[in-house]
Design a protein around this motif. Structure first.
Motif, short mmCIF file in Angstrom:
data_model
loop_
_atom_site.label_atom_id
_atom_site.label_comp_id
_atom_site.label_asym_id
_atom_site.label_seq_id
_atom_site.Cartn_x
_atom_site.Cartn_y
_atom_site.Cartn_z
N GLU A 154 0.83 -1.21 0.00
CA GLU A 154 0.00 0.00 0.00
C GLU A 154 0.86 1.25 0.00
OE1 GLU A 154 -3.22 0.31 -0.31
OE2 GLU A 154 -3.57 -1.85 -0.42
N ILE A 155 1.95 1.23 0.80
CA ILE A 155 2.84 2.39 0.84
C ILE A 155 3.49 2.62 -0.52
CG2 ILE A 155 5.00 3.26 1.82
CD1 ILE A 155 4.19 1.93 4.45
N ASP A 156 3.95 1.51 -1.15
CA ASP A 156 4.55 1.65 -2.49
C ASP A 156 3.52 2.15 -3.50
OD1 ASP A 156 6.94 0.74 -1.47
OD2 ASP A 156 6.57 -1.36 -2.03
N LYS A 157 2.28 1.64 -3.36
CA LYS A 157 1.23 2.07 -4.27
C LYS A 157 0.93 3.56 -4.11
CE LYS A 157 -3.53 0.94 -5.58
NZ LYS A 157 -4.69 0.06 -5.27
N VAL A 158 0.79 3.99 -2.85
CA VAL A 158 0.52 5.41 -2.59
C VAL A 158 1.70 6.26 -3.05
CG1 VAL A 158 0.13 7.11 -0.77
CG2 VAL A 158 -1.09 4.94 -0.72
N THR A 159 2.93 5.79 -2.77
CA THR A 159 4.11 6.54 -3.18
C THR A 159 4.20 6.65 -4.70
OG1 THR A 159 5.25 5.73 -1.21
CG2 THR A 159 6.61 6.65 -2.95
N ALA A 160 3.91 5.52 -5.38
CA ALA A 160 3.93 5.55 -6.85
C ALA A 160 2.87 6.49 -7.39
CB ALA A 160 3.73 4.14 -7.40
N GLY A 161 1.66 6.46 -6.78
CA GLY A 161 0.61 7.38 -7.21
C GLY A 161 0.99 8.83 -6.99
N ARG A 163 4.06 9.97 -6.76
CA ARG A 163 5.12 10.32 -7.71
C ARG A 163 4.55 10.59 -9.10
NH1 ARG A 163 9.86 5.87 -6.25
NH2 ARG A 163 10.48 6.81 -4.25
N LEU A 164 3.58 9.75 -9.52
CA LEU A 164 2.97 9.97 -10.83
C LEU A 164 2.24 11.30 -10.87
CD1 LEU A 164 2.27 8.86 -13.62
CD2 LEU A 164 0.28 7.73 -12.59
N ASP A 165 1.47 11.58 -9.80
CA ASP A 165 0.78 12.87 -9.75
C ASP A 165 1.77 14.03 -9.73
OD1 ASP A 165 -1.60 11.49 -9.70
OD2 ASP A 165 -1.78 11.53 -7.50
N LEU A 166 2.86 13.85 -8.97
CA LEU A 166 3.86 14.91 -8.91
C LEU A 166 4.53 15.12 -10.27
CD1 LEU A 166 5.38 16.90 -7.09
CD2 LEU A 166 6.98 15.07 -6.54
N ASN A 167 4.84 14.01 -10.95
CA ASN A 167 5.44 14.14 -12.28
C ASN A 167 4.47 14.79 -13.26
OD1 ASN A 167 7.89 12.94 -11.53
ND2 ASN A 167 7.07 10.88 -11.85
N LEU A 168 3.19 14.38 -13.18
CA LEU A 168 2.20 15.02 -14.05
C LEU A 168 2.06 16.50 -13.74
CD1 LEU A 168 -0.59 12.26 -14.06
CD2 LEU A 168 0.98 12.84 -15.92
N GLU A 169 2.07 16.82 -12.44
CA GLU A 169 1.97 18.23 -12.06
C GLU A 169 3.20 19.00 -12.52
OE1 GLU A 169 -0.09 21.42 -10.48
OE2 GLU A 169 -0.73 19.34 -10.80
N ARG A 170 4.36 18.37 -12.40
CA ARG A 170 5.58 19.02 -12.88
C ARG A 170 5.51 19.24 -14.39
NH1 ARG A 170 10.52 15.83 -9.77
NH2 ARG A 170 10.18 16.77 -7.70
N GLY A 171 5.04 18.21 -15.12
CA GLY A 171 4.91 18.36 -16.57
C GLY A 171 3.93 19.46 -16.94
N ARG A 172 2.80 19.50 -16.20
CA ARG A 172 1.81 20.55 -16.48
C ARG A 172 2.38 21.92 -16.19
NH1 ARG A 172 -1.84 23.38 -13.81
NH2 ARG A 172 -1.27 22.41 -11.83
#
Length: 232
Positions: A154-161, A163-172
């Motif tokens: 669950e921690i890895d899943k939340v961390t991956a989510g 990170r993905l949101d952060l990367n998407l936000e960084r890209g945006r």
């Protein structure tokens, strides 16, 4: 009077013989296996039909001893019978009050057997409880490992989510910054073009003003010269 004295003497002799017999009865022997000399030689046990034990006495020797002391045969037999009855009753009471060595050994063996059985039961119970405790411990350890793996997942899943949101936000944000930079560059270029246009227009207007001024001055000079020429 003589008969009374004889009876008293007979009773005293009988008491003396009975006391001597009891001393010999309970005196230990150095040659006997069970520790009783005269007891093992003159007395034996016999089980009655009702279950009681009758102790046999060498009555003939006792009667002969009484007769040797001057007691008549009938009185000696009566005294012997009474002594035998009293002795049987006394030994019967002793037999009821105390247990035999065989019974003690049997009771000891029974106690040892019960103790061994109890020890084996306690040992088996301890082993059973210990095995149950080990199984419960292993089960709890497995549950803890399972919960730990699920929590890690669950921690890895939340961390991956995240990170993905952060990367998407960084890209945006990067795209927005690029768009803003492009718009700023366009505005800057547009302003530069307009400034150059204004400068060109100002230069053209300046030239026009200078030209108009020069033309005006030339015209005024020509008019002035014409007026002067007319006046002169």
């Amino acid at each position: 009077m003589a008969l009374c004295k004889r009876v008293l003497q007979t009773g005293a002799d009988s008491a003396f013989l009975f006391s001597s017999f009891r001393r010999n009865l309970y005196s230990p022997s150095s040659t006997g296996n069970n520790g009783y000399g005269l007891f093992s030689r003159q007395i034996s046990g016999l089980v009655k039909p009702n279950g009681n034990r009758a102790f046999l006495v060498d009555t003939l020797a006792l009667v002969r001893g009484l007769e040797a002391k001057g007691v008549p045969t009938k009185q000696a037999e009566a005294i012997t019978a009474a002594i035998t009855e009293v002795l049987n009753d006394s030994l019967e009471n002793v037999a009821h009050a105390f247990v035999s060595k065989a019974e003690m050994q049997k009771a000891g063996m029974l106690q040892e057997s019960n103790l061994s059985k109890f020890k084996s039961e306690v040992k088996s119970s301890q082993e059973h409880h210990f095995s149950m405790l080990q199984r419960e411990t292993e089960k709890l350890r497995g549950d803890i490992e399972k919960m730990r793996s699920e929590l890690r997942y669950e921690i890895d899943k939340v961390t991956a989510g995240q990170r993905l949101d952060l990367n998407l936000e960084r890209g945006r944000i990067r795209d927005e910054l690029a768009n803003q930079n492009a718009e700023t560059t366009n505005l800057t270029n547009k302003l530069d073009r307009e400034i150059h246009t204004l400068r060109a227009q100002l230069e053209a207007a300046k030239y026009d003003v200078i030209k108009y001024c020069i033309g005006t001055l030339v015209s005024i000079s020509a008019v002035g010269l014409a007026v002067l020429r007319i006046l002169l």
